[in-house]
Design an enzyme around this catalytic site. Structure first.
Site, PDB file in Angstrom:
ATOM      1  N   SER A 291       0.977  -1.027   0.535  1.00  0.00           N
ATOM      2  CA  SER A 291       0.537  -0.032   0.017  1.00  0.00           C
ATOM      3  C   SER A 291       0.813   1.455  -0.082  1.00  0.00           C
ATOM      4  O   SER A 291       1.908   1.256   0.517  1.00  0.00           O
ATOM      5  CB  SER A 291      -0.794  -0.421   1.124  1.00  0.00           C
ATOM      6  OG  SER A 291      -1.530   1.148   1.661  1.00  0.00           O
ATOM      7  N   LYS A 297       1.131  -3.212   4.705  1.00  0.00           N
ATOM      8  CA  LYS A 297       0.254  -3.972   4.218  1.00  0.00           C
ATOM      9  C   LYS A 297       0.482  -4.872   3.073  1.00  0.00           C
ATOM     10  O   LYS A 297       2.022  -4.504   2.397  1.00  0.00           O
ATOM     11  CB  LYS A 297      -1.275  -3.367   3.172  1.00  0.00           C
ATOM     12  CG  LYS A 297      -1.719  -2.750   4.091  1.00  0.00           C
ATOM     13  CD  LYS A 297      -3.135  -3.595   4.893  1.00  0.00           C
ATOM     14  CE  LYS A 297      -3.972  -3.495   3.770  1.00  0.00           C
ATOM     15  NZ  LYS A 297      -5.212  -2.721   3.216  1.00  0.00           N
ATOM     16  N   ASN A 299      -1.264  -6.905  -0.347  1.00  0.00           N
ATOM     17  CA  ASN A 299      -2.922  -7.025  -0.345  1.00  0.00           C
ATOM     18  C   ASN A 299      -2.651  -8.451  -1.556  1.00  0.00           C
ATOM     19  O   ASN A 299      -1.767  -8.197  -2.642  1.00  0.00           O
ATOM     20  CB  ASN A 299      -3.206  -5.306  -0.909  1.00  0.00           C
ATOM     21  CG  ASN A 299      -3.124  -4.115  -0.499  1.00  0.00           C
ATOM     22  OD1 ASN A 299      -3.889  -5.052   1.246  1.00  0.00           O
ATOM     23  ND2 ASN A 299      -3.158  -3.579   0.003  1.00  0.00           N
ATOM     24  N   GLU A 304      -7.534 -10.295  -6.934  1.00  0.00           N
ATOM     25  CA  GLU A 304      -8.947  -9.476  -6.606  1.00  0.00           C
ATOM     26  C   GLU A 304      -9.526  -8.867  -8.006  1.00  0.00           C
ATOM     27  O   GLU A 304     -10.232  -9.255  -8.466  1.00  0.00           O
ATOM     28  CB  GLU A 304      -8.402  -7.905  -5.650  1.00  0.00           C
ATOM     29  CG  GLU A 304      -8.300  -8.345  -4.417  1.00  0.00           C
ATOM     30  CD  GLU A 304      -7.895  -7.245  -3.846  1.00  0.00           C
ATOM     31  OE1 GLU A 304      -8.872  -6.388  -3.509  1.00  0.00           O
ATOM     32  OE2 GLU A 304      -6.835  -7.485  -2.724  1.00  0.00           O
ATOM     33  N   GLN A 336     -18.872  -6.980 -37.442  1.00  0.00           N
ATOM     34  CA  GLN A 336     -17.900  -7.006 -36.634  1.00  0.00           C
ATOM     35  C   GLN A 336     -17.466  -6.584 -35.863  1.00  0.00           C
ATOM     36  O   GLN A 336     -15.956  -6.926 -35.006  1.00  0.00           O
ATOM     37  CB  GLN A 336     -17.319  -5.328 -37.720  1.00  0.00           C
ATOM     38  CG  GLN A 336     -15.704  -5.262 -37.163  1.00  0.00           C
ATOM     39  CD  GLN A 336     -16.070  -4.135 -38.989  1.00  0.00           C
ATOM     40  OE1 GLN A 336     -16.112  -3.904 -40.112  1.00  0.00           O
ATOM     41  NE2 GLN A 336     -15.812  -3.336 -38.414  1.00  0.00           N
ATOM     42  N   LYS A 339     -15.828  -9.056 -32.597  1.00  0.00           N
ATOM     43  CA  LYS A 339     -14.174  -9.593 -32.683  1.00  0.00           C
ATOM     44  C   LYS A 339     -13.258  -8.584 -31.170  1.00  0.00           C
ATOM     45  O   LYS A 339     -13.174  -9.324 -30.298  1.00  0.00           O
ATOM     46  CB  LYS A 339     -13.104  -8.598 -33.917  1.00  0.00           C
ATOM     47  CG  LYS A 339     -13.932 -10.053 -34.975  1.00  0.00           C
ATOM     48  CD  LYS A 339     -13.205  -9.525 -36.228  1.00  0.00           C
ATOM     49  CE  LYS A 339     -14.275 -10.224 -37.648  1.00  0.00           C
ATOM     50  NZ  LYS A 339     -15.545  -9.579 -37.192  1.00  0.00           N
TER      51      LYS A 339
END
Ligand code: ARG
Length: 484
Positions: A291, A297, A299, A304, A336, A339
């Site tokens: 973080s 932290k 994460n 996620e 078209q 795609k």
């Protein structure tokens, strides 16, 4: 864009057009900047078509040879990055054909005999998608292997199994992982099934009604490898359907969405398991981020993001299915728009599967040959969590049933046992025998065996159950099935 280029564009069609497209409309209608990735399939289809035109005497052998030579040069130019893609030539098909004509003259102009871009693009997308499905299935095999390998090392590691995210019954961590192996196996089966219906040849449908030339469509299908299990050529049997339906792309998208949903469930679990409150597993740092403000932290960004990208893939399914719904037969330019969602679905799914194989199973160290960096498990945290929440309550009820109590009565006795254990801050296995016997005299000393976590696991020894015995049987089955 210069006046000259615009004139060139209006001339791409015919003398019928009296004014050029505006730059905005040209950009709006062009697809070359995304459909150029179909170039290999486009050339493959053209080679098969040209070879058949020669075999049928529709064009000369020398034209055929020129086309082959020109397409070989174009292959080389595109591979090396030298090819100049032009927006004013709209799409991959017109870009390649224009260059071919530049290189080999009239032979290049003859390639489009008995063909339209409508059957050409449908063929290209089908060919391309089949080869992508093969890659996806390989990714699914790798991911299943990674999960089985981790499961193998954790057969007797016990975690709480949940329903409603409430502790329900103890399960083996391996059993939990193998649930995902089942899901990914079905995903691979669905992909193979979609492939069977994708591997059909529209070419020869021409614009919509078929063609006046004596084409040998089966020959083209065979040379493109579009054959079924019995070796029969798979040729679209109705020209209107061949050029216009994209159900194969929708079906693929649905299969991809389901696969991403499975990934997303696993992601959600990883996120939960990695939180401080669970602390069940760790993934390598290279799949996490820190973080910018909270130095402590780490994460779980990758799980996620995978959970988030599932929304994107499901969104593409909605886009594709909606694209089809209002289209009168046969080809419409709406198609078209198939795609970009299709390409993005393939890219997202492949990347996600590859990352998950590595994040779970680790990577082979080229020096030692061993896998490293996969998921690591905190066995104690899992077991401690399984001990909370009276996960063996059902085992006590089953024990009483085996002593002759009707299940509903046993259920009630255990509810009392849990209540009394809760009041004393104890686990069921920590209650003294005497207090259990007060609840029901049939309870004997052997009850503690079924109140232990491993006892609970061992007791679920029916096919598909979490007993280590059953898990080993399943692991062996996966080894045979996945051939490793
Ligand atoms: N770029 C077009 C597509 O992706 C190719 C087919 C165009 N056909 C046509 N009649 N305009 O669908």
């Amino acid at each position: 864009m210069s006046k000259n280029q615009l004139d060139q564009k209006s001339q791409a069609w015919s003398a019928l057009f009296s004014e050029p497209m505006s730059e905005l409309v040209q950009r709006y209608t062009a697809s070359v900047f995304f459909d150029k990735r179909l170039w290999q399939a486009d050339i493959q289809g053209s080679l098969a078509h040209a070879e058949m035109l020669v075999a049928q005497g529709i064009i000369s052998a020398s034209d055929g040879a020129d086309i082959e030579r020109g397409l070989a040069q174009i292959t080389q130019e595109i591979s090396s990055g030298a090819f100049q893609w032009k927006l004013d030539l709209e799409d991959v098909h017109l870009n390649i054909e224009a260059r071919l004509t530049q290189l080999v003259g009239d032979a290049g102009k003859r390639l489009h005999t008995g063909r339209s871009r409508n059957d050409q693009v449908a063929t290209d997308v089908r060919l391309w998608l089949c080869s992508e499905i093969d890659l996806i299935n390989q990714c699914l095999i790798d991911l299943q292997k990674a999960l089985v390998e981790v499961a193998e090392r954790h057969v007797e590691v016990i975690m709480p199994g949940f329903t409603h995210l409430q502790v329900a019954q103890p399960v083996s961590f391996a059993h939990h992982l193998l649930a995902y192996v089942e899901m990914f196996d079905r995903d691979a089966q669905r992909m193979s099934d979609v492939r069977k219906r994708t591997h059909w040849l529209p070419l020869g449908s021409a614009a919509l009604a078929g063609t006046t030339y004596p084409l040998d469509r089966e020959r083209v299908a065979r040379s493109l490898g579009m054959i079924d299990d019995q070796g029969r050529a798979c040729v679209c049997q109705n020209s209107l359907d061949g050029v216009s339906d994209r159900d194969f792309a929708i079906e693929f998208s649905a299969a991809a969405s389901l696969c991403m949903v499975h990934i997303s469930r696993l992601s959600e679990e990883l996120v939960l398991w990695m939180s401080q409150n669970f602390g069940f597993v760790k993934i390598s740092d290279r799949f996490t981020t820190g973080s910018s403000i909270m130095p402590q932290k780490k994460n779980p960004d990758v799980p996620e993001l995978a959970r988030g990208k599932t929304g994107r893939v499901v969104g593409h399914l909605m886009g594709l299915i909606t694209l089809m719904k209002g289209q009168a037969l046969a080809y419409n330019k709406d198609n078209q728009e198939d795609k970009e969602p299709l390409f993005d679905t393939v890219d997202t799914l492949k990347d996600t599967l590859r990352i998950f194989s590595e994040m779970i199973g680790g990577q082979v160290n080229s020096q030692t040959g061993a896998k490293e960096g996969g998921i690591t498990v905190n066995v104690t945290a899992m077991e401690n969590a399984a001990k909370k929440g009276y996960a063996t309550a059902t085992d006590l009820a089953d024990y009483l049933v085996k002593k002759g109590l009707p299940f509903r009565d046993a259920h009630e006795v255990v509810a009392h046992a849990v209540k009394s254990a809760q009041a004393q801050g104890l686990d069921l296995s920590e209650l003294p025998l005497s207090s259990l016997q007060q609840l029901n005299p049939a309870i004997q000393g052997d009850v503690f065996e079924c109140l232990s976590l491993i006892g609970s696991l061992n007791a679920r020894n029916t096919l598909g159950g979490t007993a280590p015995n059953q898990i080993r049987f399943q692991i062996a089955r996966h080894h045979v099935r996945l051939d490793f």
